[in-house]
Design an enzyme around this catalytic site. Structure first.
Site, PDB file in Angstrom:
ATOM      1  N   ASP A 185     -47.695 -10.805 -43.932  1.00  9.77           N
ATOM      2  CA  ASP A 185     -48.467 -12.035 -43.757  1.00  9.77           C
ATOM      3  C   ASP A 185     -49.603 -12.102 -44.781  1.00  9.77           C
ATOM      4  O   ASP A 185     -49.940 -13.170 -45.281  1.00  9.77           O
ATOM      5  CB  ASP A 185     -49.053 -12.104 -42.332  1.00  9.77           C
ATOM      6  CG  ASP A 185     -48.066 -12.724 -41.332  1.00  9.77           C
ATOM      7  OD1 ASP A 185     -46.918 -13.025 -41.709  1.00  9.77           O
ATOM      8  OD2 ASP A 185     -48.451 -12.908 -40.161  1.00  9.77           O
ATOM      9  N   GLY A 186     -50.160 -10.952 -45.104  1.00  9.38           N
ATOM     10  CA  GLY A 186     -51.255 -10.890 -46.073  1.00  9.38           C
ATOM     11  C   GLY A 186     -50.813 -11.335 -47.459  1.00  9.38           C
ATOM     12  O   GLY A 186     -51.549 -12.025 -48.170  1.00  9.38           O
ATOM     13  N   SER A 237     -59.804 -12.365 -32.570  1.00  7.60           N
ATOM     14  CA  SER A 237     -60.560 -11.121 -32.364  1.00  7.60           C
ATOM     15  C   SER A 237     -61.991 -11.398 -31.927  1.00  7.60           C
ATOM     16  O   SER A 237     -62.588 -10.623 -31.192  1.00  7.60           O
ATOM     17  CB  SER A 237     -60.609 -10.309 -33.663  1.00  7.60           C
ATOM     18  OG  SER A 237     -59.314 -10.004 -34.107  1.00  7.60           O
ATOM     19  N   ARG A 250     -78.943  -7.380 -41.982  1.00  5.32           N
ATOM     20  CA  ARG A 250     -79.394  -7.761 -40.653  1.00  5.32           C
ATOM     21  C   ARG A 250     -78.575  -8.960 -40.164  1.00  5.32           C
ATOM     22  O   ARG A 250     -77.930  -9.632 -40.948  1.00  5.32           O
ATOM     23  CB  ARG A 250     -80.875  -8.126 -40.698  1.00  5.32           C
ATOM     24  CG  ARG A 250     -81.731  -7.055 -41.354  1.00  5.32           C
ATOM     25  CD  ARG A 250     -83.189  -7.440 -41.339  1.00  5.32           C
ATOM     26  NE  ARG A 250     -83.680  -7.440 -39.965  1.00  5.32           N
ATOM     27  CZ  ARG A 250     -84.059  -6.340 -39.305  1.00  5.32           C
ATOM     28  NH1 ARG A 250     -84.008  -5.163 -39.897  1.00  5.32           N
ATOM     29  NH2 ARG A 250     -84.494  -6.419 -38.063  1.00  5.32           N
ATOM     30  N   THR A 302     -54.836 -17.281 -34.342  1.00  2.70           N
ATOM     31  CA  THR A 302     -54.288 -16.009 -33.871  1.00  2.70           C
ATOM     32  C   THR A 302     -54.728 -14.840 -34.751  1.00  2.70           C
ATOM     33  O   THR A 302     -54.257 -13.723 -34.558  1.00  2.70           O
ATOM     34  CB  THR A 302     -52.742 -16.068 -33.835  1.00  2.70           C
ATOM     35  OG1 THR A 302     -52.269 -16.492 -35.101  1.00  2.70           O
ATOM     36  CG2 THR A 302     -52.255 -17.036 -32.775  1.00  2.70           C
ATOM     37  N   ALA A 303     -55.618 -15.106 -35.693  1.00  2.00           N
ATOM     38  CA  ALA A 303     -56.083 -14.043 -36.591  1.00  2.00           C
ATOM     39  C   ALA A 303     -57.533 -13.657 -36.226  1.00  2.00           C
ATOM     40  O   ALA A 303     -57.800 -13.318 -35.079  1.00  2.00           O
ATOM     41  CB  ALA A 303     -55.942 -14.506 -38.036  1.00  2.00           C
ATOM     42  N   TYR A 304     -58.447 -13.736 -37.163  1.00  3.47           N
ATOM     43  CA  TYR A 304     -59.796 -13.221 -36.935  1.00  3.47           C
ATOM     44  C   TYR A 304     -60.512 -13.961 -35.798  1.00  3.47           C
ATOM     45  O   TYR A 304     -61.231 -13.356 -34.996  1.00  3.47           O
ATOM     46  CB  TYR A 304     -60.592 -13.296 -38.238  1.00  3.47           C
ATOM     47  CG  TYR A 304     -61.909 -12.572 -38.239  1.00  3.47           C
ATOM     48  CD1 TYR A 304     -62.154 -11.495 -37.397  1.00  3.47           C
ATOM     49  CD2 TYR A 304     -62.927 -12.946 -39.116  1.00  3.47           C
ATOM     50  CE1 TYR A 304     -63.369 -10.816 -37.419  1.00  3.47           C
ATOM     51  CE2 TYR A 304     -64.136 -12.278 -39.151  1.00  3.47           C
ATOM     52  CZ  TYR A 304     -64.359 -11.224 -38.292  1.00  3.47           C
ATOM     53  OH  TYR A 304     -65.570 -10.565 -38.319  1.00  3.47           O
TER      54      TYR A 304
END
Lengths: 288, 288, 288, 288
Positions: free
Chosen positions: B66-67, B186, B151, B181-183
């Site tokens: 996929d990448g 998450s 920071r 469905t990726a980052y």
């Protein structure tokens, strides 16, 4: 109490310097010896001491915010030196006084009228080729995380020598109860009463959505292994130290032998603090 | 179909090279002209072309994962070139074939028996002193985030010129349904069916716990302003481009004029894919 | 505009009655025919009409809170009757006026100076032995859930005839964008701009932690199957109708053919509303 | 060990009866007295005893699943009777043996080769007009929640006499570490190692999104007050007792004086259990 260390955060600017000068005058007028660190003393036109001399002090005054107080951890922690936080802005979780009630508070402290609240500290070690190459002490959390430009990292987290879980994500937070209201909270961790003898392991943006924060006994030995060789990984302690990690490094975190001593003058319930700080300030935060 | 571009990921090593050689032989035996990018062609001992010549192709084969397919976006996206993903490992969300069914799949494609699924693309622009200093194109997401050592950042997110929210945290993800469905996943975002004409704004580790992912129309103009001057901030596109941001920069993200064309040979339902990829692989992920 | 229906919530007590009387006088003085439902009219010593007669009205005034407005859905929805909400307490997501600006608002409305915002409605059907035994209409959400005393239920959720996921838990919410700031939000769902043509499927306390809210096109046909025979299961619509379900029942939910028409006089951005209602009131909520 | 109580779950059907008969024969052949409860004994054509006679037993065998073992809590808990769970299906968090290794396990137990793991129990009390009107004992959690048909409830949660938070929602879970992998987990709570001396307060679908699970010392006295008069509210203990609550009721929950004694024969790490049960079974759960 004869000798008091004063740490202030020069980045607060003239306000910090002004209050620091007043505190010096106040304390010296009462016959106290006040120790300043050399790199801060210069801002006040005073001479300062090195970190080793601070051990002579019986109290450490931290003038700034919660962040300033966190920066005293590596100094006061190993000495078991009680720390009193004076906030230049709004009261935080850790600071006990603000400028308005500073003198009344100090009066009480000098008269010995204060309580000491013991908070767990964490020590984090970077192990490289079998040797400890770096050591940190922190009150909130140790984070093993990736950089903005680097790819997600794959980590194994061990508790007392046993694999607890593996995951790919942005990193892992190992937090004390004190730290449960800081970064761990932002990453979805529970709020933990500081009286609970526990640590919380909070994954940051895990790909494997199956992960949830784990609350473990504070006697646990936590190890974090980097399973993939990702550049830009770091260990950060209380958000202010960043230690670059190499592919074979292992990070070991456990409760430090001594507790951190917070000077308390008021009884502010933990639940009130949570409401005041997390909720009210969280609210203001997101309004334009 | 006379001319086909072949992109492969040399980091998959000998396996990628072997399959790439086989594909070349297969396609050339069928009288197709195969275009390789110069910097990949050298791995096969062939001569390649520059990016501009790719516009001659009628199909782009992406050989990797996929990448790898995500890395073809900036090339295929502006051209509206259909992309067929051949996975060297396990099937992903975006790749349609694996090595086992590669020839059967290509047979069908060359015979014109395929569907094209249109996916929204995002274009992200960095505006500095009123000028566009950098532009990216992505299929999953644009992220404005902080570095491991820096920071937390304070951001304002505007939708169609109006402040939607402000917050302090690790960053903000602007994702397409494909990227849900990726980052974004998450970081706690919802799963969005690619047929929904929407974007999702997912804050990363917000201090203000009050924030939740926002699903907005895909016609929205999203702007991200850096409210504090934090060093180490970056714009990343699909996880593989990192553009350092300066304090006064503004990041503007909107749906790109053209859609990305995924070649589809099988009808695999989105919900099946979610279960297969997110759940099964998520599970394997976290087992030792 | 000659004929206006007035619905009020008698549970607001004397305040509701007083404002209702004033509204009646105001409207009748302007020559409007005002229709009251028989069961509410009696509180005002007036005679009322049955639900079928309401179709004569060109506008429906809802006097109460967001809940009162929700209760007009089954009446105004099928008629496509525009609804103007007058809040007896604090402004909500759906009500447009409060008592303070009521007359100014009505003045504008009677002069035809208003916009109509179209919101998606859901119709839910309970299918038992192949027949529709019950039908509901709602603006926020349909919930298939368990009772306090019953065990967790096991459900299958289908989208357009295909199993999307199965799970055990407390239930499933099928919400419109309007409902995304209501119960779905409490259960962890994203906030969805009402302009997005989508529904969100939000599981309630799923045992399988792997589940996340799914955003699907608003053209989807959603079916919920009870996989276990648990007593005490119910379908609820907008929180105010509870229909007991039997073991073999199937609940089918889809977007209703007509949109709900909200009368709008002010441009209040969706993001402002979210901040005002969800955040400010959410905050006050949890302070003692 | 002369006297053993055997509890089984007749709802497992013939399988349960068959294994129960085998266990009886096995134990009686070894000269043990086996006590059965009268209402279960009848399924085996035996005569049984009342609950008070169980106190004569030195071990309680629970034959069924985790649910069956939970149902022994009110019997074994006050007596401090060690409980060994034999699972008729797949091993759970609490059951130690399955049918395959049952005899080997019992051999070890009768030879005294076993460990006892102590788990915290909660006692919940309903206080009405100053009197305790109902009392429950549980190993997983006490829940104060609403029914499917009732409206959201508004609750105040006090810790040691002090208001910790107020909220509107579906209810509140007060869970032990044992219960942290049960309902509290579904509602978003953290996983807590049973060695941590803590309870977790997990709100169910709170309207005020600002709430997060709170981990408190297991010495805390938790009180739940109903702030609104909502019908259909219940106290449930370990999911199998439902006690209707009235508007002025107060629910008081604290750690019970005695611990629950789980017989352990194998060292299965808590983290392995979490992975096996929560993750693997959670996965299977949601696949069709």
């Amino acid at each position: 109490m004869k000798c008091i260390a004063l740490i202030f955060n020069p980045s607060f600017g003239e306000k910090a310097l002004k209050v620091a000068r007043e505190l010096l005058a106040y304390l010296e007028a009462r016959g106290k010896e006040v120790l300043l660190l050399a790199d801060q003393a210069c801002f006040l036109g005073r001479s300062g001491v090195g970190q080793p001399e601070i051990k002579k002090a019986e109290l450490l005054l931290s003038l700034g915010g919660d962040g300033t107080l966190l920066s005293t951890v590596s100094l006061a922690g190993p000495l078991g030196l009680p720390v009193l936080g004076i906030n230049l802005g709004r009261l935080g979780f850790l600071t006990e006084l603000d400028v308005a009630n500073m003198y009344a508070g100090l009066e009480a402290v000098l008269a010995g009228k204060f309580a000491v609240e013991e908070r767990a500290l964490l020590e984090g070690r970077v192990i490289r080729e079998g040797k400890v190459v770096k050591q940190v002490l922190c009150l909130n959390e140790c984070v093993v995380g990736r950089g903005a430009l680097s790819r997600p990292c794959r980590l194994e987290v061990r508790v007392d020598g046993q694999c607890a879980f593996r995951f790919t994500g942005d990193g892992i937070i190992i937090a004390t109860p004190t730290g449960s209201t800081a970064y761990s909270f932002s990453a979805g961790g529970p709020i933990i009463d500081p009286q609970v003898a526990a640590l919380v392991l909070t994954p940051i943006c895990p790909h494997a959505f199956v992960l949830r924060p784990f609350v473990v006994p504070d006697s646990s030995l936590i190890e974090v292994l980097l399973l993939t060789s990702v550049t830009g990984m770091c260990l950060t302690a209380d958000g202010h130290e960043g230690i670059p990690l190499l592919a074979e490094d292992r990070v070991v975190v456990k409760r430090y032998a001594r507790s951190f001593k917070l000077v308390r003058l008021f009884h502010r319930s933990f639940y009130c603090l949570v409401r005041d700080k997390l909720i009210s300030q969280g609210l203001e935060e997101c309004l334009p």
